[in-house]
Every structure is written in C-alpha cells, then in structure tokens.
Design a protein around this motif. Structure first.
Motif, mmCIF file in Angstrom:
data_model
loop_
_atom_site.group_PDB
_atom_site.id
_atom_site.type_symbol
_atom_site.label_atom_id
_atom_site.label_comp_id
_atom_site.label_asym_id
_atom_site.label_seq_id
_atom_site.Cartn_x
_atom_site.Cartn_y
_atom_site.Cartn_z
ATOM 1 N N SER A 34 -9.174 4.295 -2.234
ATOM 2 C CA SER A 34 -8.031 5.172 -2.497
ATOM 3 C C SER A 34 -8.072 5.778 -3.893
ATOM 4 C CB SER A 34 -6.723 4.401 -2.331
ATOM 5 O OG SER A 34 -6.648 3.320 -3.253
ATOM 6 N N MET A 43 0.825 -1.212 0.000
ATOM 7 C CA MET A 43 0.000 0.000 0.000
ATOM 8 C C MET A 43 0.853 1.254 0.000
ATOM 9 S SD MET A 43 1.019 -0.663 3.095
ATOM 10 C CE MET A 43 1.404 0.098 4.666
ATOM 11 N N SER A 44 2.200 1.130 0.152
ATOM 12 C CA SER A 44 3.004 2.347 0.317
ATOM 13 C C SER A 44 4.378 2.286 -0.352
ATOM 14 C CB SER A 44 3.204 2.643 1.812
ATOM 15 O OG SER A 44 3.885 1.573 2.447
ATOM 16 N N ASP A 73 -7.854 -1.200 0.308
ATOM 17 C CA ASP A 73 -8.013 -1.701 -1.059
ATOM 18 C C ASP A 73 -7.126 -2.920 -1.316
ATOM 19 O OD1 ASP A 73 -9.878 0.234 -1.667
ATOM 20 O OD2 ASP A 73 -8.429 1.593 -2.593
ATOM 21 N N VAL A 105 -8.417 1.421 -8.928
ATOM 22 C CA VAL A 105 -7.335 0.454 -8.746
ATOM 23 C C VAL A 105 -7.300 -0.447 -9.978
ATOM 24 C CG1 VAL A 105 -6.270 -1.213 -7.190
ATOM 25 C CG2 VAL A 105 -7.787 0.529 -6.266
ATOM 26 N N ASN A 129 -5.424 2.895 1.037
ATOM 27 C CA ASN A 129 -4.631 2.002 0.180
ATOM 28 C C ASN A 129 -4.497 0.617 0.816
ATOM 29 O OD1 ASN A 129 -3.446 4.943 0.056
ATOM 30 N ND2 ASN A 129 -3.135 4.091 -1.969
ATOM 31 N N SER A 155 -2.601 7.113 -10.330
ATOM 32 C CA SER A 155 -3.297 7.929 -9.346
ATOM 33 C C SER A 155 -3.094 9.410 -9.664
ATOM 34 C CB SER A 155 -2.771 7.626 -7.934
ATOM 35 O OG SER A 155 -3.032 6.300 -7.553
ATOM 36 N N THR A 175 6.372 3.206 -2.926
ATOM 37 C CA THR A 175 6.255 4.130 -4.059
ATOM 38 C C THR A 175 7.498 4.181 -4.944
ATOM 39 O OG1 THR A 175 7.049 5.994 -2.721
ATOM 40 C CG2 THR A 175 4.660 5.605 -2.766
ATOM 41 N N PHE A 234 -2.409 6.550 3.523
ATOM 42 C CA PHE A 234 -2.285 5.177 3.044
ATOM 43 C C PHE A 234 -3.314 4.214 3.662
ATOM 44 C CE2 PHE A 234 2.337 6.335 2.202
ATOM 45 C CZ PHE A 234 2.151 6.437 0.838
ATOM 46 N N ARG A 254 0.809 -3.050 -6.253
ATOM 47 C CA ARG A 254 0.713 -1.993 -5.244
ATOM 48 C C ARG A 254 -0.508 -1.127 -5.511
ATOM 49 N NH1 ARG A 254 6.133 1.590 -6.610
ATOM 50 N NH2 ARG A 254 6.160 1.295 -8.861
ATOM 51 N N THR A 255 -1.094 -0.630 -4.439
ATOM 52 C CA THR A 255 -2.278 0.221 -4.558
ATOM 53 C C THR A 255 -1.935 1.696 -4.369
ATOM 54 O OG1 THR A 255 -2.776 -0.159 -2.214
ATOM 55 C CG2 THR A 255 -3.878 -1.583 -3.828
ATOM 56 N N CYS A 256 -0.648 2.019 -4.378
ATOM 57 C CA CYS A 256 -0.197 3.410 -4.360
ATOM 58 C C CYS A 256 0.549 3.680 -5.663
ATOM 59 C CB CYS A 256 0.714 3.675 -3.162
ATOM 60 S SG CYS A 256 2.190 2.628 -3.145
#
Length: 288
Positions: free
Chosen positions: A249, A3-4, A192, A252, A189, A262, A6, A186, A21-23
């Motif tokens: 978030s 989730m983080s 999700d 996705v 995130n 995003s 990046t 987050f 990843r959801t970020c």
C-alpha cells in the motif's frame, strides 16, 4: 491494526500505544484540502459535514489547518436521520453567504447519497459556489444521483492516493494471478496489516502478547528494504532489526501514534467524469 480506520480520532485514543493502522489519517487529507483551498485563493470556506467521526474529524482538522487571522471557516452539521437535513444545511450556507459576503467555497464532507441530496438542494436554490469534496462522495454514482454534471464541473476533491510503485505492482500481479481480479480499495492495506502483525508475532517470545507485538513492530521499518512476498528475507532482516518493509500500500513507517504517512490524490470532475489532477504528499509537496 486497522486497514481502513481513517478518522483523526484514532490518533488520540487511549490505546496504550497498541493501536496501529496501515491507512492514512483523514487529518492529513484535511491538510491537503486546506492547502488546495489556499491555492485557489479562498479566504472563507463553509463546511457541511456528517455528524459522525468521519465528518467531524475531517472538519475539525480542516479548520485547524486553514483558519487563521485571514482565513475563516463556518460550518453546518447534519444527521441523515433528520428528514430535512439537505434543506437545513443549504439554508445555513446561504445565510452565511448573505451575512459575510460569501465564503468562496463549500467543503461538503458526505457520502454519495447524502451528498447528492445536499447538492440537488443547492442546485434548486441556484447556489453558485465552488465545491470541495473529500473521498467520501468520490464515485460515479454521485454524478448519476445529482444529474447535473455542469454544476459539478471543476470541483476540487481529495482522497487517499491509489497505491503506486514496484511494490504495489508486485502485489497486484500476485493477487490477480490468485483471484483473477484486481485488488479493491484497502486490499493492499489489509495485506500489509496482516503481514506486519505476522512478522511481529514471529519475533515475540509470546505471540499472544499485544505488548510484545507492539514493541516488535518497530523492527519492521528500519534498515534493508523488503518487498511484499519476501517472507523469509523479511523475517531474517527483522530479527536483526534491519528490515524496512516497503508495503504493497506504500511505505508503512509508523509514527509514535501508530499512524502512517501516505500520499493523497487531488481529483475533479471534468465533462462528466472523475479525473485525477495531482498527487500530493501529506506535507503537500508533489509526489515523486
């Protein structure tokens, strides 16, 4: 699924296509930063960055997006373990300015404590330059530690945009009702990531199989829109391959690298406060 994470390096890891990843990747943040630098009319930018995946990844992606025959990037890399890193990086920047007639801006890829140390050194050297920042130093503590709001006035910053829209409001209200506080950075995130993995596991004959989970994640972003919290609807639609999960978030929709696209915020410092200026998509068009 992270989730983080990046760092742009995540995109190209040898992961057998099993890492998601959801970020958003910092590579996209660098594209936005490069576009803002060009908007400002900068032709030379000096980058000062941490010597870690965050700093190096952002710098490399920024240089790739910005540098060409008429735009130039120079840089200085530092480690906080070096006691004189603030002196060294500012000296490098000043030497570059003297040699080239000056980059018009410094893109400082740092966190709060190291960023403040470098900025205080720049103030001590009377370095008059436009400053750019990513999300790392975006905090009120930066203003406190630097102690010179006028010097930071009008800086250009980028960061992942805060979640917006009906799906996030639905998630935020449910979270607040359960925990009596607003979700932090987050948090949506994380929600999700877990939600998507849970659905993919339900669709798998062997829910312990990473490969099956990986393959079933493709069934979560095509077809009928499903909101956070609609577990039964999500599962039913996903079984038929017709579920388009509108995440808490943000959208996705994984690309071939397991990355999501995003929105990004443009921020600045005005009258001693961090303010949001604009919202940009990863293609640097205004957010809807």
């Amino acid at each position: 699924m992270s989730m983080s994470a990046t760092s742009p390096a995540t995109t190209t890891l040898n992961d057998d296509e099993c890492l998601f990843r959801t970020c958003a990747s910092d590579a996209y943040q660098s594209v936005v930063a490069a576009a803002l630098a060009e908007r400002e009319g900068f032709s030379r930018v000096f980058v000062i960055n941490r010597d870690d995946p965050y700093g190096n990844g952002l710098r490399e992606a920024f240089a790739e997006a910005f540098a060409d025959d008429s735009h130039f990037v120079e840089y200085s890399v530092y480690s906080e373990s070096d006691a004189d890193y603030a002196d060294t990086t500012i000296a490098d920047a000043m030497a570059s300015f003297a040699a080239s007639g000056g980059p018009e801006a410094i893109f400082l890829i740092a966190f709060v404590d190291d960023g403040a140390a470098i900025l205080k050194k720049a103030i001590g050297e009377n370095l008059d330059v436009k400053w750019m920042f990513p999300d790392g130093p975006k905090a009120d503590d930066l203003l406190v530690k630097v102690g010179n709001n006028a010097y930071l006035e009008g800086c250009i910053g980028t960061s992942p945009a805060a979640p917006i829209g009906a799906e996030y409001v639905l998630f935020r209200d449910a979270f607040k009702a359960e925990f009596s506080r607003d979700p932090e950075i987050f948090t949506s995130n994380v929600y999700d990531a877990i939600y998507l993995i849970a659905v993919a596991m339900e669709l798998s004959l062997d829910p312990d199989s990473g490969e099956e989970i990986r393959d079933n994640l493709s069934k979560t972003h095509a077809g009928n829109p499903v909101q956070p919290g609609q577990w039964d609807i999500f599962l039913t639609e996903a079984i038929s391959g017709q579920a388009d999960y509108a995440g808490a978030s943000g959208p996705v929709d994984f690309d071939q690298n397991g990355d999501v696209l995003s929105n990004f915020e443009e921020w600045s410092i005005e009258s001693g406060e961090i303010v949001t200026k604009n919202c940009w998509t990863s293609e640097v068009t205004p957010c809807e």
